[in-house]
Structures are given as structure tokens and as C-alpha cells.
Design a protein around this motif. Structure first.
Motif, PDB file in Angstrom:
ATOM      1  N   GLN A  52      -6.061  55.231 -35.824  1.00 20.77           N
ATOM      2  CA  GLN A  52      -7.406  55.103 -35.247  1.00 20.77           C
ATOM      3  C   GLN A  52      -7.318  54.759 -33.756  1.00 20.77           C
ATOM      4  O   GLN A  52      -8.119  55.239 -32.943  1.00 20.77           O
ATOM      5  CB  GLN A  52      -8.166  54.003 -36.004  1.00 20.77           C
ATOM      6  N   GLN A  53      -6.315  53.951 -33.399  1.00 21.59           N
ATOM      7  CA  GLN A  53      -6.153  53.535 -31.995  1.00 21.59           C
ATOM      8  C   GLN A  53      -5.657  54.682 -31.107  1.00 21.59           C
ATOM      9  O   GLN A  53      -5.713  54.596 -29.886  1.00 21.59           O
ATOM     10  CB  GLN A  53      -5.156  52.374 -31.910  1.00 21.59           C
ATOM     11  N   HIS A  54      -5.153  55.749 -31.732  1.00 22.52           N
ATOM     12  CA  HIS A  54      -4.596  56.858 -30.952  1.00 22.52           C
ATOM     13  C   HIS A  54      -5.474  58.106 -30.984  1.00 22.52           C
ATOM     14  O   HIS A  54      -5.027  59.194 -30.596  1.00 22.52           O
ATOM     15  CB  HIS A  54      -3.191  57.197 -31.462  1.00 22.52           C
ATOM     16  N   LEU A  55      -6.706  57.963 -31.433  1.00 19.16           N
ATOM     17  CA  LEU A  55      -7.618  59.116 -31.426  1.00 19.16           C
ATOM     18  C   LEU A  55      -7.744  59.664 -30.008  1.00 19.16           C
ATOM     19  O   LEU A  55      -7.811  58.916 -29.040  1.00 19.16           O
ATOM     20  CB  LEU A  55      -9.001  58.702 -31.954  1.00 19.16           C
ATOM     21  N   GLY A  56      -7.752  60.991 -29.909  1.00 15.62           N
ATOM     22  CA  GLY A  56      -7.892  61.628 -28.590  1.00 15.62           C
ATOM     23  C   GLY A  56      -6.571  61.999 -27.952  1.00 15.62           C
ATOM     24  O   GLY A  56      -6.540  62.798 -27.005  1.00 15.62           O
ATOM     25  N   LEU A  57      -5.467  61.444 -28.460  1.00 10.64           N
ATOM     26  CA  LEU A  57      -4.155  61.814 -27.915  1.00 10.64           C
ATOM     27  C   LEU A  57      -3.652  63.098 -28.580  1.00 10.64           C
ATOM     28  O   LEU A  57      -3.996  63.374 -29.740  1.00 10.64           O
ATOM     29  CB  LEU A  57      -3.141  60.704 -28.177  1.00 10.64           C
ATOM     30  N   PRO A  58      -2.812  63.863 -27.888  1.00  7.75           N
ATOM     31  CA  PRO A  58      -2.179  65.012 -28.558  1.00  7.75           C
ATOM     32  C   PRO A  58      -1.371  64.542 -29.759  1.00  7.75           C
ATOM     33  O   PRO A  58      -0.752  63.468 -29.718  1.00  7.75           O
ATOM     34  CB  PRO A  58      -1.263  65.607 -27.480  1.00  7.75           C
ATOM     35  N   LEU A  59      -1.360  65.343 -30.821  1.00  7.87           N
ATOM     36  CA  LEU A  59      -0.650  64.966 -32.051  1.00  7.87           C
ATOM     37  C   LEU A  59       0.828  64.697 -31.785  1.00  7.87           C
ATOM     38  O   LEU A  59       1.457  63.885 -32.463  1.00  7.87           O
ATOM     39  CB  LEU A  59      -0.796  66.076 -33.094  1.00  7.87           C
ATOM     40  N   SER A  60       1.381  65.382 -30.778  1.00  5.95           N
ATOM     41  CA  SER A  60       2.808  65.205 -30.472  1.00  5.95           C
ATOM     42  C   SER A  60       3.073  63.934 -29.668  1.00  5.95           C
ATOM     43  O   SER A  60       4.226  63.613 -29.371  1.00  5.95           O
ATOM     44  CB  SER A  60       3.344  66.428 -29.721  1.00  5.95           C
ATOM     45  N   CYS A  61       2.016  63.198 -29.298  1.00  5.40           N
ATOM     46  CA  CYS A  61       2.183  61.938 -28.555  1.00  5.40           C
ATOM     47  C   CYS A  61       1.806  60.718 -29.390  1.00  5.40           C
ATOM     48  O   CYS A  61       1.803  59.596 -28.887  1.00  5.40           O
ATOM     49  CB  CYS A  61       1.318  61.960 -27.294  1.00  5.40           C
ATOM     50  N   ILE A  62       1.477  60.935 -30.659  1.00  9.96           N
ATOM     51  CA  ILE A  62       1.039  59.839 -31.533  1.00  9.96           C
ATOM     52  C   ILE A  62       2.215  59.388 -32.401  1.00  9.96           C
ATOM     53  O   ILE A  62       2.926  60.228 -32.960  1.00  9.96           O
ATOM     54  CB  ILE A  62      -0.136  60.315 -32.422  1.00  9.96           C
ATOM     55  N   PRO A  63       2.454  58.064 -32.521  1.00  8.96           N
ATOM     56  CA  PRO A  63       3.569  57.594 -33.363  1.00  8.96           C
ATOM     57  C   PRO A  63       3.428  58.115 -34.796  1.00  8.96           C
ATOM     58  O   PRO A  63       2.325  58.303 -35.298  1.00  8.96           O
ATOM     59  CB  PRO A  63       3.433  56.069 -33.316  1.00  8.96           C
ATOM     60  N   ASP A  64       4.563  58.329 -35.429  1.00  6.97           N
ATOM     61  CA  ASP A  64       4.585  58.827 -36.810  1.00  6.97           C
ATOM     62  C   ASP A  64       4.227  57.688 -37.766  1.00  6.97           C
ATOM     63  O   ASP A  64       4.965  56.710 -37.863  1.00  6.97           O
ATOM     64  CB  ASP A  64       5.986  59.368 -37.131  1.00  6.97           C
ATOM     65  N   PRO A  65       3.093  57.794 -38.484  1.00 13.90           N
ATOM     66  CA  PRO A  65       2.720  56.702 -39.409  1.00 13.90           C
ATOM     67  C   PRO A  65       3.712  56.534 -40.555  1.00 13.90           C
ATOM     68  O   PRO A  65       3.744  55.488 -41.202  1.00 13.90           O
ATOM     69  CB  PRO A  65       1.342  57.137 -39.939  1.00 13.90           C
ATOM     70  N   PHE A  66       4.541  57.546 -40.795  1.00 11.98           N
ATOM     71  CA  PHE A  66       5.547  57.460 -41.859  1.00 11.98           C
ATOM     72  C   PHE A  66       6.846  56.831 -41.352  1.00 11.98           C
ATOM     73  O   PHE A  66       7.733  56.506 -42.139  1.00 11.98           O
ATOM     74  CB  PHE A  66       5.846  58.852 -42.422  1.00 11.98           C
ATOM     75  N   GLY A  67       6.969  56.709 -40.022  1.00 11.41           N
ATOM     76  CA  GLY A  67       8.117  56.038 -39.433  1.00 11.41           C
ATOM     77  C   GLY A  67       9.431  56.798 -39.502  1.00 11.41           C
ATOM     78  O   GLY A  67      10.506  56.201 -39.395  1.00 11.41           O
ATOM     79  N   THR A  68       9.364  58.127 -39.674  1.00 12.99           N
ATOM     80  CA  THR A  68      10.608  58.894 -39.822  1.00 12.99           C
ATOM     81  C   THR A  68      10.880  59.841 -38.654  1.00 12.99           C
ATOM     82  O   THR A  68      11.994  60.319 -38.505  1.00 12.99           O
ATOM     83  CB  THR A  68      10.568  59.741 -41.112  1.00 12.99           C
ATOM     84  N   HIS A  69       9.878  60.121 -37.826  1.00 10.23           N
ATOM     85  CA  HIS A  69      10.041  61.072 -36.732  1.00 10.23           C
ATOM     86  C   HIS A  69       9.482  60.497 -35.436  1.00 10.23           C
ATOM     87  O   HIS A  69       8.802  59.468 -35.439  1.00 10.23           O
ATOM     88  CB  HIS A  69       9.346  62.396 -37.060  1.00 10.23           C
ATOM     89  N   GLU A  70       9.761  61.174 -34.321  1.00 11.84           N
ATOM     90  CA  GLU A  70       9.340  60.647 -33.016  1.00 11.84           C
ATOM     91  C   GLU A  70       7.834  60.734 -32.807  1.00 11.84           C
ATOM     92  O   GLU A  70       7.289  60.077 -31.926  1.00 11.84           O
ATOM     93  CB  GLU A  70      10.085  61.355 -31.869  1.00 11.84           C
ATOM     94  N   SER A  71       7.125  61.541 -33.616  1.00 10.21           N
ATOM     95  CA  SER A  71       5.670  61.627 -33.492  1.00 10.21           C
ATOM     96  C   SER A  71       5.062  62.083 -34.814  1.00 10.21           C
ATOM     97  O   SER A  71       5.766  62.574 -35.702  1.00 10.21           O
ATOM     98  CB  SER A  71       5.279  62.620 -32.386  1.00 10.21           C
ATOM     99  N   PHE A  72       3.736  61.922 -34.900  1.00  6.33           N
ATOM    100  CA  PHE A  72       3.006  62.376 -36.089  1.00  6.33           C
ATOM    101  C   PHE A  72       3.167  63.889 -36.250  1.00  6.33           C
ATOM    102  O   PHE A  72       3.415  64.399 -37.347  1.00  6.33           O
ATOM    103  CB  PHE A  72       1.528  61.989 -35.923  1.00  6.33           C
ATOM    104  N   ALA A  73       3.071  64.609 -35.120  1.00  6.23           N
ATOM    105  CA  ALA A  73       3.228  66.070 -35.184  1.00  6.23           C
ATOM    106  C   ALA A  73       4.642  66.439 -35.634  1.00  6.23           C
ATOM    107  O   ALA A  73       4.813  67.347 -36.457  1.00  6.23           O
ATOM    108  CB  ALA A  73       2.932  66.694 -33.823  1.00  6.23           C
TER     109      ALA A  73
END
Length: 537
Positions: free
Chosen positions: A103-124
Motif C-alpha cells: 500500500q505504501q508503494h502505490l504509484g511506483l513501477p512494479l519493478s521498483c517495489i520490494p517483493d512481498p514474498f521476499g525472494t526477488h529484488e522486486s515484486f515484478a
């Protein structure tokens, strides 16, 4: 799920299946092109969500068009699976962890958002990896492409300059489709805020094609001049699609019915940029059990994982292959039909050649190399019915009946049938058994069933399925007019099996055993309507 097929096809006018129709359109588009240059087919993926059954459908269907085109023309092709991973996260998906963080990262590109699963460098990156794993598991042949990488590497720079050159013409195409408020601020360019990293949807005050920059203000009134190159800006959706088609030279792309207007507008923009848009196919969307549109947020559909719990990959592919432009229910009860359709087509293919073979869906499902081992002499519906009347919990129960029906059948000699046995048991125990209801026969049906038991008792134990079927017909005709015989078979299924449809009754009786079938009829005659769970185990 793809290879180059070099053998000669029959006269292409005899090839009627829809991938051949699409291949003809594609062939017409590229007929004057250098035949050594590969033809580019594309599929799109929005990595704000996890790969789903629609993702499978789009890549599978595009692969089949590719297969038909290569077989008809002998020309090389590429399939690009393009991820829109530079899109801004507009709302948080409900099926992922760390909702507050996202929720705190709304508006950012998906490739710049932390991975909520904690396994990759970004959500994308997490969802892109899932997409590739998903496609690899099905054996698709594709190249993965990331929007972020293409924007940042300069792959799109020449096309982005062209967007700036026709900026006002693009607005003229899109503006009439927008509401008054949105129209006042629309631009195809979305600059990335140099301080916050957010994708900005703001009026563009100046456009400088030579410098490759746009001037804009943020919500505080601060003015910026941003380059559109190197990932410092991205395009709005419809302009983005058109820019990609133009930049990469996409020749073919299919999309869902919900994107019909987007295809029209993106095609107009692609022509403004200076190229013909790709050949497109609009496929219908899936409906749930009630005929409502399937929604990822509602979860009212059927996932790939659920399908493959109850059915084979081939049955899923068969379902996706049939009539992509017709709306279809995507729910558990379509799995048995899709499985049996697949088995029917494989069996037909054994006697087919030439155009007949190419017009069999199995030629596509097996990538032009029909594998007759991937079939079964027993239908999935018959296995389900067998599981039902035997109230079976384990494979050994079904194999006991199968071995008695045909001693040549075993898990070792028929591994595909063994897979179907496993799926049928799971399907019966989880999807059928909890809701199964038998109905009591009417007086007319009761007389017919009584006669049927007597007639079956007079048959030799070794009677063939056809001989049993003939007896069932003969008894039915004593109590039902010819036009009513469907109701007679409906009675057999509803009274004996607790369901509205079933296999050929002769096949079922031969599988279950004549003596057991006669006992089943006598039990039904003695029974009023009960739920299976209340019946004796």
C-alpha cells in the motif's frame, strides 16, 4: 510445446481449424517481407498479479497460430512473452502477503517495489520468474521480455522520439474516448518523478522531440524537464501498446474481448507512428458456473492448479483450443467433457492422414507429433461413474474392475489411463460425492428397471458392451416412445448413478460387471431418494 515442422501440408484451403485461418491472415500480412526474417508473435502479461489460466490460454493459442503458420509457410517465427513490469501499481492484489507494505508503494513501477514474498529484488521480478516457470512447466517455446529493461536499455528510444513527434495527434485519437476531466490532462507520456520514483499522470506542458524531453509540474507546482529515454518515462497503456508494436515490429497479437477498444485505438496510434498494426484475434472471456464473467479479485473461476488436480494438461489444452471466440464456462464440471473430447480426437487421429489429421485438434495439442500412448481405451466419464458406484477411495478398486473388463489393462501397460484413474478418484471424492443425490424412479421407470434387471440376468456374463446396450434399448422402447428414449437413459443415470448424464450404459455395465449392475438396479428399486453420504459405504 513448439518446434519447426518441415513436412509438406496438404492444400491449405482444406485446413479449416481456426489457427490455420489466423495463419492465413498472418501470411497475407508478411507476404512481401524478406522470408529469412523471423515473424514476431507477442503475448502480454501484467505482473501485478500471478500467472493464471488466462495466461496459459493466451500463450497456448498464440503458439498454435505459430505452429500453423510455420507448417503452412516454412518460415521462422519468434514468440515474445512481454511483461508490462514498468506499469505503476494502482491497487494492491488481495492474494499476496504484506498488504500494508505494498500500500505504501502505490504509484511506483512494479519493478521498483520490494517483493512481498521476499525472494526477488522486486515484486515484478518475483511475478516475472513465476511467469517463466509457469510457461516452462508447459514446455512453451518463447523469449521473455521486460518493459523495464527495454525502456532502460534504449530499445524503445527511437520509437519514443517518434511518439513525441506525433504527440498531439495521439491525443486527438484518445481524447474523444475520455471524460472531460481526464481529457484536460491527458498525454501519452507518463514521466517518472525524479525525486519520488512514482509514475506521474500529469498534463504535459511542453514536448521537445529533438531533445527527447517533456516539461511538466508535480502536485506541489514544482516544474521538471524529463527525458523520455533510459527509463525516465513510460507510455500510457494504449500508446504504450502501439509504441511496442511499432518499435519491435510485432506481426501478431491476440487479446481478450475486454480490450476491443484498446486494440482499435492502439492500431490507430501504431499507424500514426508509421507502421501497420499486427494481425489481431479477439478471444472471448471465461464465465463462471453461473455465467458471470470470471474475476481474479472475486476468485469465482478455476485456476490452472485446480484444473490439473482434477484433469490432465491435454484436457486443459483441449478446452482452450475449442472455439476461442465463443464465451465458455470455466468451472469444474467442464473437465470431464474436455478430457473425453481429447480422448476421442486422439483415437480418431489413429485412422487419419492428410487434411483430416491436420484438422484434428490433437495435431496442435501434440505439436504435430501425435502420441497415441497419451490416450485411454476407457472414457473419463466412465471412470467417474465407476468410482461413483464403487464408492472408490483408491486406485486399486478401479483397477480391479478395469482388469476384469479387459485383462490387457494395467497401470504398467496403460500409464495414461492410470493418470486418469487418479484424477477421476480425486474428482469424484472432492467434487461429486459431497453433493450426490439419487432420485426414486417413477412408476413407469420402476417397471422398466424391473424388466431391465430380468433381461440382463438372461445375458451371458461375457456379453459385449454393444450387446448390453441393445438390451437397454429394447427394454426402454417397451416403456418409452422413440422420441422419449433420452428420458429413459436420463432415468438410468439419475436413479442408478445419481447424476444427470453418463457414459454409454453398455460400456458402464461391462466395466462394472453384469451381476453388479443387476444388483445396482435392484438396490435402486428398493431405495427412496438419499444423499450418498448417508448411504452404506
Amino acid at each position: 510445446m513448439h518446434n519447426m515442422l518441415s513436412h509438406a501440408l496438404p492444400d491449405s484451403s482444406l485446413l479449416k481449424l481456426w489457427p490455420f485461418e489466423e495463419a492465413r491472415k498472418l501470411s497475407e500480412r508478411v507476404k512481401d517481407r524478406d522470408s529469412e526474417k523471423p515473424i514476431l508473435l507477442e503475448t502480454g502479461y501484467g505482473p501485478s498479479g500471478l500467472p493464471h489460466i488466462g495466461t496459459f490460454g493466451e500463450v497456448a493459442r498464440t503458439t498454435w497460430v505459430r505452429q500453423a503458420f510455420e507448417a503452412m509457410t516454412g518460415r521462422k517465427t519468434r514468440l515474445l512473452a512481454f511483461s508490462d513490469d514498468m506499469d505503476a501499481l494502482r491497487k494492491v492484489p488481495t492474494n499476496v502477503p504484506q498488504q500494508d507494505m505494498l500500500q505504501q508503494h502505490l504509484g511506483l513501477p512494479l519493478s521498483c517495489i520490494p517483493d512481498p514474498f521476499g525472494t526477488h529484488e522486486s515484486f515484478a521480478a518475483h511475478n516475472n520468474a513465476l511467469l517463466c516457470e509457469f510457461l516452462d512447466n508447459f514446455g512453451f517455446d518463447y523469449e521473455f521480455a521486460s518493459a523495464t529493461k527495454y525502456y532502460k536499455s534504449g530499445t524503445f528510444d527511437k520509437a519514443l522520439k517518434r511518439v513525441l513527434e506525433v504527440h498531439d495527434k495521439i491525443i486527438a485519437v484518445i481524447a474523444p474516448t475520455l471524460g472531460a476531466e481526464r481529457r484536460a490532462t491527458y498525454s501519452p507520456v507518463l514521466p517518472i518523478h525524479p525525486e519520488t520514483g512514482r509514475v506521474m499522470q500529469v498534463p504535459i506542458l511542453e514536448v521537445n522531440p529533438e531533445a527527447g524531453t517533456v516539461v511538466w509540474e508535480d502536485e506541489t507546482g514544482k516544474r521538471f524537464e524529463t527525458s523520455v529515454y533510459g527509463g525516465q518515462a513510460k507510455m500510457q497503456w494504449k500508446a504504450d501498446w502501439a509504441m511496442r508494436w511499432y518499435a519491435l515490429g510485432v506481426d501478431y497479437e491476440m487479446s481478450g474481448k475486454d480490450l476491443i477498444e484498446s486494440v482499435k485505438l492502439s492500431s490507430k496510434i501504431c499507424r500514426l507512428l508509421g507502421k501497420e498494426p499486427p494481425v489481431t484475434l479477439t478471444y472471448e472471456l471465461f464465465l463462471d458456473a453461473q455465467g458471470q464473467k470470471i474475476s481474479k479479485s472475486k476468485g469465482n473461476g478455476l485456476s490452472v492448479e485446480e484444473w490439473l488436480r482434477y484433469g490432465t494438461t491435454e484436457s486443459l489444452a483441449q478446452y482452450m483450443f475449442q472455439q476461442p471466440s465463443r464465451a465458455k464456462r470455466l468451472y469444474f464440471d467442464v473437465i470431464p467433457r474436455a478430457t473425453d473430447d481429447y480422448l476421442t480426437f486422439v483415437q480418431k487421429s489413429e485412422q487419419q492422414e492428410g487434411a483430416d489429421l491436420y484438422n484434428n485438434p490433437v495435431w496442435f495439442l501434440h505439436n504435430g507429433e501425435i502420441r497415441h500412448k497419451d490416450t485411454s481405451p476407457i472414457s473419463f466419464t466412465a471412470l467417474l461413474n465407476l468410482a461413483s458406484v464403487a464408492n472408490a477411495h483408491e486406485a486399486a478398486t478401479l483397477w480391479k474392475f478395469l482388469g476384469r473388463y479387459d485383462s490387457a489393462l494395467s497401470p504398467e501397460t496403460h500409464p495414461y489411463l492410470d493418470r486418469l484413474v487418479s484424477h477421476a478418484l480425486t474428482y469424484f471424492n472432492e467434487r461429486v460425492k459431497p453433493t450426490k443425490v439419487y432420485r426414486a424412479p417413477t412408476e413407469r421407470e420402476r417397471k422398466g428397471l424391473t424388466d431391465l434387471a430380468v433381461a440382463l440376468e438372461a445375458l451371458p456374463v461375457s456379453s459385449s458392451p454393444d450387446e448390453v446396450q441393445n438390451v437397454v434399448f429394447e427394454v426402454g422402447k417397451r416403456y418409452f416412445e422413440k422420441s422419449e428414449l433420452r428420458a429413459w437413459f436420463g432415468c438410468l443415470y439419475e436413479v442408478l448413478l445419481g447424476q444427470s448424464e453418463g457414459p454409454r450404459f453398455g460400456v458402464f455395465a461391462a466395466l462394472f460387471g453384469l451381476a453388479e449392475t443387476i444388483s445396482l438396479i435392484k438396490e435402486a428399486l428398493a431405495r427412496s431418494e438419499v444423499k450418498l453420504g448417508e448411504a452404506e459405504d
